[in-house]
Structure formats: C-alpha cells, structure tokens
Design an enzyme around this catalytic site. Structure first.
Site, PDB file in Angstrom:
ATOM      1  N   HIS A 229     -28.778  -9.506  12.823  1.00  0.00           N
ATOM      2  CA  HIS A 229     -27.428  -9.764  13.203  1.00  0.00           C
ATOM      3  C   HIS A 229     -27.286 -11.345  12.673  1.00  0.00           C
ATOM      4  CE1 HIS A 229     -26.541  -6.692  16.117  1.00  0.00           C
ATOM      5  NE2 HIS A 229     -28.026  -6.569  16.051  1.00  0.00           N
TER       6      HIS A 229
ATOM      7  N   ASP B  43     -20.204  -6.081  11.175  1.00  0.00           N
ATOM      8  CA  ASP B  43     -20.397  -5.244  12.459  1.00  0.00           C
ATOM      9  C   ASP B  43     -18.947  -4.769  12.783  1.00  0.00           C
ATOM     10  OD1 ASP B  43     -22.786  -4.980  14.653  1.00  0.00           O
ATOM     11  OD2 ASP B  43     -20.770  -4.524  15.348  1.00  0.00           O
TER      12      ASP B  43
ATOM     13  N   HIS C 290     -32.357  -4.269  11.495  1.00  0.00           N
ATOM     14  CA  HIS C 290     -31.105  -5.007  11.029  1.00  0.00           C
ATOM     15  C   HIS C 290     -31.175  -6.590  11.748  1.00  0.00           C
ATOM     16  CE1 HIS C 290     -30.125  -2.531  14.447  1.00  0.00           C
ATOM     17  NE2 HIS C 290     -29.192  -3.544  14.858  1.00  0.00           N
TER      18      HIS C 290
ATOM     19  N   GLY D  86     -32.654  -4.187  23.483  1.00  0.00           N
ATOM     20  CA  GLY D  86     -30.835  -4.094  22.887  1.00  0.00           C
ATOM     21  C   GLY D  86     -30.706  -3.344  21.661  1.00  0.00           C
TER      22      GLY D  86
ATOM     23  N   ASN E 119     -33.160  -7.273  17.262  1.00  0.00           N
ATOM     24  CA  ASN E 119     -33.219  -6.464  18.562  1.00  0.00           C
ATOM     25  C   ASN E 119     -34.475  -5.307  18.393  1.00  0.00           C
ATOM     26  OD1 ASN E 119     -31.360  -8.111  20.138  1.00  0.00           O
ATOM     27  ND2 ASN E 119     -29.480  -6.828  19.302  1.00  0.00           N
TER      28      ASN E 119
END
Ligand code: 5GP
Ligand code: ZN
Length: 114
Positions: free
Chosen positions: A102, A30, A100, A93, A87
């Site tokens: 996280h 990220d 994706h 969010g 999210n």
C-alpha cells in the site's frame, strides 16, 4: 491463480484504474482509498503473502519499493511524506491473498494520531 482478484486485474479480466505496469509489476488505485493517494503495488507473479516470499523472489520486493517511491513523486506526496504498508494474515489486516504494497499519502499519516 485462477480465483485471485489481483491476478485477474493485471490480466485485464476485470477493470482497474492503473497507476503503472511493466513486465513484472502492476500498480492500481485502491477501490476504497484510506487516503487521498492510495495505490496498491503488486508483483504480476502470484505470491499469496509476504510470509511466502523466499530469497529467489526477494528482488521483487525492492522493485515494488522503488516503484512506490516513483509513484509518490509522480503524485507529489514525496516531499510531505507517505506510508508504505504490507499486511500479512488476518490479524495483520490482509484481506486479499496476493502480495501488495500500500502506498498511502496526501494527508497526515501519523499513527496513532495526535
Ligand atoms: P489488504 O487488506 O489485503 O492489505 O488490502 C486489500 C486492499 O485491496 C484493500 O485496501 C481493498 O480496498 C482493496 N481492494 C479489494 N478489492 C479491490 C478491487 O476489486 N479493486 C481495487 N482497486 N481494490 C480492491
Ligand atoms: Zn494473484
């Protein structure tokens, strides 16, 4: 999707720090990490949201989780622990509309803190 930033990254049209790649998955660090280890795991196929995931595509989600476990081990956060987050939509969010996962770790992720 022509205007999707994560599709462009997996197609190498824009650069990224790649953590893993195979024929169906693309994982990269990220750009604004929220933890010492913050990797995003994506399917190469464009799917906008987890809400759009239907049974024929469901397998990709387990592939993403297995990869997250593998990357947690490679980054030595498997023993202390890590957090996996997806999210969905604005109040969830989500800011990039390509699914994706996280992978976050390397610090105390307890939430709420304390
Ligand atoms: P979301 O808020 O949609 O769950 O997560 C999107 C994530 O993508 C954010 O953590 C954000 O920092 C990351 N991100 C957005 N644009 C880029 C980029 O161009 N490169 C990288 N490596 N990460 C990005
Ligand atoms: Zn995309």
């Amino acid at each position: 999707m022509d205007d999707c930033i994560f599709c462009k990254m997996s197609q190498k049209k824009i650069p990224s720090r790649i953590a893993y790649e195979d024929s169906s998955l693309f994982a990269f660090y990220d750009v604004h990490p929220q933890a010492p280890i913050h990797i995003l795991i994506t399917p190469k196929k464009h799917i906008a949201r987890i809400y759009d995931l239907h049974p024929p595509e469901g397998l990709v989600l387990s592939e993403m989780i297995f990869l997250a476990n593998q990357l947690a081990k490679e980054n030595k956060i498997d023993k202390n622990g890590y957090r996996l987050v997806i999210n969905c939509n604005p109040e969830g969010g989500q800011t990039v509309y390509h699914i994706h996962l996280h992978l976050l770790g390397g610090r105390d992720m307890k939430w709420p803190p304390g």
